[in-house]
Design a protein around this motif. Structure first.
Motif: not given
Length: 387
Positions: A56-57, A77-78, A95-99, A121-124
């Motif tokens: 997550y970094r 890695l995934i 872990g990619s979503s911080l882009i 970070f998670a999103g709906g």
């Protein structure tokens, strides 16, 4: 604030997603994958293991102490996690979503990462909801679906209409968990452990500086944030299907010497079994090679300081949709090779089939992507939102 960030960077030194911490992640996932299915989410203590391994970094900007990994490195890695468990791979993929968060104002990002770069970070984001405009922000209410990994998230996002000021493009409003109700309704066949529940928000006021356009112009000047963000979101999911397919195919290869219930020759002695295994191996490796080849090509472009072309962006989407499709086909072929034993609860093949079936159902990975790619290749306008 600078001192806090510097301390976080120092504490984070050396914790990249590799080595013993990552090996521990694989071990924990293998031991607890049945628990993920039963609970319908990956528990927080496992998310902490992901954090410790640097997952997550991986897309946190380097200026805030993150690794900002090259996409191919993160995707591998995934893939490795998904070989062990598809749901864990899916949750780790975010872990990619911080882009996306790189489109927030710099000061907002500094606040987000003040306690360190390991942020979940998670999103709906859908359906996109209208929001009441208030001074300096939006009053947000509504219900959103498919918030994968939301029970383990540090911050959550929901999709709202952006209005004329944003050219009609939808916004993501960023909220803290205490502002959001999670409705645990993830009752599905495959990817049960992803915890992709609904999010409900009731009148939370979100300041403008805590909203962004997904795929919008980043405020961070680092190569990762010049890589096409929406195609990358498709890639991190497609590679989960690849990991599941690799596990399924390895399973039927290993089962080649098993005795038959009927006394027939063992599978490895049957030409039909060998042919099916050979075809599946070639199909999976070919799709994988195209996927990573395209990733490396686009990364080379953006690290050279050039923007990805429309054709390159389209190639990322095509390679992802194709990988999801082929991965599911390989798992389905492996399931059939597994024979009657594959239908039993507890047999790994039934889990592989369930999980692999979910990946090409995602909106980013459905067969319509072939239409968009074909349009770009032939120089005609693809459907709206493709590029």
């Amino acid at each position: 604030m600078t001192q806090t960030l510097d301390a976080a960077k120092a504490a984070a030194a050396g914790r990249s997603a590799s080595g013993a911490a990552f090996d521990r992640v694989l071990d924990v996932v293998e031991r607890r994958r049945a628990e993920f299915d039963e609970k319908r989410h990956v528990p927080r203590d496992v998310i902490e293991e992901f954090k410790n391994a640097g997952i997550y970094r991986a897309s946190t900007p380097k200026q805030f102490g993150g690794d900002a990994l090259p996409p191919a490195e993160f995707l591998r890695l995934i893939e490795r996690i998904a070989v062990v468990d598809g749901s864990a791979g899916w949750v780790a993929s975010f872990g990619s979503s911080l882009i996306y968060l790189a489109a927030l104002p710099s000061q907002t990002q500094a606040e987000l990462y003040a306690d360190g770069p390991d942020l979940v970070f998670a999103g709906g984001l859908f359906p996109v909801r209208p929001a009441e405009r208030v001074p300096g922000g939006h009053r947000v209410s509504g219900r959103w679906k498919f918030a994968s990994g939301c029970l383990g998230a540090d911050v959550l996002g929901v999709g709202i209409k952006g209005g004329e000021a944003k050219g009609g493009r939808p916004l993501t409003a960023v909220l803290r968990p205490e502002q959001v109700e999670i409705v645990e309704n993830w009752n599905v066949i495959g990817m049960r452990g992803t915890g992709s529940h609904d999010l409900v928000v009731d009148g939370a006021v979100v300041p403008d500086e805590w909203t962004f356009v997904r795929g919008g112009e980043p405020t961070v000047d680092e190569p990762l944030y010049r890589y096409p963000s929406v195609p990358y979101a498709a890639q991190v999911l497609a590679v989960v299907g690849l990991g599941v397919a690799r596990a399924a195919l390895d399973h039927v290869i290993a089962q080649g010497g098993r005795a038959s219930y009927t006394g027939a020759p063992v599978p490895a002695e049957r030409a039909t079994y060998r042919i099916a295994v050979g075809q599946a191996e070639a199909q999976l490796r070919s799709a994988r090679a195209y996927f990573y080849e395209t990733t490396e090509e686009v990364w080379a472009t953006v690290t050279a300081g050039d923007p990805a072309s429309a054709r390159q962006t389209s190639s990322l989407r095509l390679a992802s949709a194709h990988l999801a499709k082929i991965s599911f086909e390989v798992v389905r072929a492996a399931y059939q090779l597994g024979g009657i034993a594959a239908i039993a609860d507890g047999n790994p093949m039934e889990r592989y089939l369930r999980d692999a079936s979910v990946v090409p159902q995602h909106a980013f990975l459905q067969e319509g992507m072939y239409d968009g790619a074909g349009a770009v290749l032939m120089g005609v306008q693809p459907f709206p939102g493709y590029l």
